[in-house]
Design a protein around this motif. Structure first.
Motif, PDB file in Angstrom:
ATOM      1  N   TYR A  83       0.833  -1.207   0.000  1.00  0.00           N
ATOM      2  CA  TYR A  83       0.000   0.000   0.000  1.00  0.00           C
ATOM      3  C   TYR A  83       0.869   1.260   0.000  1.00  0.00           C
ATOM      4  CZ  TYR A  83      -4.360  -2.537   1.166  1.00  0.00           C
ATOM      5  OH  TYR A  83      -5.471  -3.343   1.157  1.00  0.00           O
ATOM      6  N   GLY A 290      -7.215  -0.608   3.482  1.00  0.00           N
ATOM      7  CA  GLY A 290      -6.864  -0.043   2.175  1.00  0.00           C
ATOM      8  C   GLY A 290      -7.748   1.123   1.801  1.00  0.00           C
ATOM      9  N   ASN A 294      -4.640   3.279   1.420  1.00  0.00           N
ATOM     10  CA  ASN A 294      -4.110   2.954   0.091  1.00  0.00           C
ATOM     11  C   ASN A 294      -4.734   3.897  -0.933  1.00  0.00           C
ATOM     12  OD1 ASN A 294      -2.735   1.544  -1.963  1.00  0.00           O
ATOM     13  ND2 ASN A 294      -4.540   0.277  -2.334  1.00  0.00           N
ATOM     14  N   ASP A 387      -6.722  -1.956  -3.726  1.00  0.00           N
ATOM     15  CA  ASP A 387      -6.859  -2.617  -2.426  1.00  0.00           C
ATOM     16  C   ASP A 387      -6.885  -4.136  -2.599  1.00  0.00           C
ATOM     17  OD1 ASP A 387      -7.053  -0.079  -1.387  1.00  0.00           O
ATOM     18  OD2 ASP A 387      -9.210  -0.153  -1.036  1.00  0.00           O
TER      19      ASP A 387
END
Length: 412
Positions: A83, A290, A294, A387
């Protein structure tokens, strides 16, 4: 009618969404006034996703941690590393492209009422306060940092609970997951309403004056999605990454494109991870995480719009400062909320690195809101699909170490 419904149900969700998309475009361009009521389908779909997603995250993460057994492997360290690397590289690519293709902005009003953070300290302070937010308030406000923190703590506290208690929590988690599948079945109608609303409210002509800026933004995001991310995944799994990349873009990116919310797309990503045969103990934590940290698309947006403002104002930028901007945009992106337009509010923070006043920075945010109908859609599609991509890559890496066969070319 029954035969028609049977044929419809045989279609994959992606094909159903494409049908809804086409119908939405046709109605918006031909009979917008008559078809105006279908906007409610988009609002209901997004509203239902936003309502169920916080509760889903709480129970999935809590259940996964409570039932985690000592010695049971998860891939969280690898996923988080991917990430962070992906987000930083996205910001770096955006900086490089902005130097090669500088953009001038026509600064405009349009950011009234926006209260962006003043500095990095304020961003970090807000993140820490979000961590200790009241759990009920966190669910109500879709504060995913707070939801994650309480879910982790509750999961750890319940590790030594009776099996019956853990079973009950698991049953609640399964029931909420079932509700999510029902909501996702409404995606074709929801997408039809969302695309109809986007075209009828913003139109396509409004975007033409910002064509070059949009080309740079979308071009960077496509480069990250189709070049940078596949390279990262190839390095991790040592196989052709494109079947996995395209599956994530098709099944996660399309819905994220229209919902424009990483948080709202969490249920879609959970289902995709399940279809990919991934470990629920890992993805039930990595997917909500995420949606919070992310943010490759957000890093691109922050870098491109900041350097566009810098170029417009004639501010010189040296290489060290550009690298610092890449790091800062990645940090800012991790602090962006998982809702539509979340990254735009962090542009003033990046602008402050170059001494750009808050008033000018707010106008840059205003430009961002004007082009958001496309910018934010592509950004969210990149964020959310990545993700799943990195979660899968981290697990496939472990499979390869264990000698398990990864038939990635058969992913469809």
């Amino acid at each position: 009618m029954k035969n028609l419904l049977k044929k419809w149900n045989r279609l994959s969700l992606v094909k159903q969404i494409l049908v809804g998309l086409i119908i939405g475009i046709i109605l918006a361009l031909t009979i917008p006034e008559v078809a105006k009521p279908i906007v409610i389908f988009g609002s209901l779909f997004v509203g239902a996703l936003k309502a169920i997603a916080p509760v889903l995250v709480l129970f999935l993460v809590m259940s996964a941690i409570a039932q985690h057994k000592n010695g049971q492997k998860t891939n969280m360290k690898s996923v988080i590393t991917l990430y962070l690397i992906g987000t930083f590289l996205a910001g770096l690519i955006a900086v490089i492209v902005s130097f090669i293709f500088p953009v001038d902005l026509t600064l405009t009003k349009g950011a009234e009422g926006v209260n962006p953070p003043k500095d990095v300290v304020e961003v970090l302070k807000k993140l820490l306060l979000d961590v200790v937010d009241n759990p009920v308030k966190a669910i109500f406000n879709a504060n995913y940092i707070g939801i994650l923190s309480w879910a982790v703590l509750l999961g750890l506290a319940l590790k030594n609970a009776a099996d019956s208690t853990k079973t009950m929590i698991s049953n609640f988690s399964d029931a909420i997951s079932k509700l999510v599948t029902w909501v996702i079945k409404l995606a074709p109608l929801g997408i039809m309403g969302l695309v109809f609303e986007s075209i009828t409210t913003s139109g396509l002509d409004a975007l033409l004056s910002y064509g070059k800026l949009l080309v740079i933004l979308i071009g960077c995001m496509l480069f990250v999605a189709l070049v940078v991310n596949p390279i990262i995944v190839f390095v991790v799994i040592k196989q052709n990454p494109f079947p996995l990349v395209f599956k994530c873009l098709k099944e996660s990116g399309i819905t994220a494109f229209f919902t424009r919310s990483s948080a709202s797309n969490i249920p879609v990503n959970m289902k995709l991870c399940e279809n990919l045969g991934l470990n629920k103990d890992s993805y039930s934590v990595s997917i909500p995480l995420g949606a919070t940290i992310n943010m490759a698309g957000a890093a691109v947006t922050i870098s491109v719009l900041t350097l566009a403002a810098v170029h417009t104002l004639g501010i010189p930028v040296d290489l060290p400062t550009a690298i610092i901007l890449s790091v800062l945009s990645a940090v800012c992106a991790c602090g962006a909320s998982g809702v539509a337009g979340g990254s735009l509010l962090l542009i003033p923070l990046a602008c402050s690195l170059f001494g750009i006043s808050a008033d000018v920075a707010a106008q840059v945010v205003g430009v961002g809101f004007i082009i958001a109908v496309l910018q934010d859609s592509f950004e969210t599609a990149l964020n959310s699909s990545t993700d799943v991509l990195f979660t899968a890559a981290a697990e496939y890496k472990e499979w390869r170490k264990e000698g398990k066969k990864i038939e990635i070319n058969k992913i469809g």
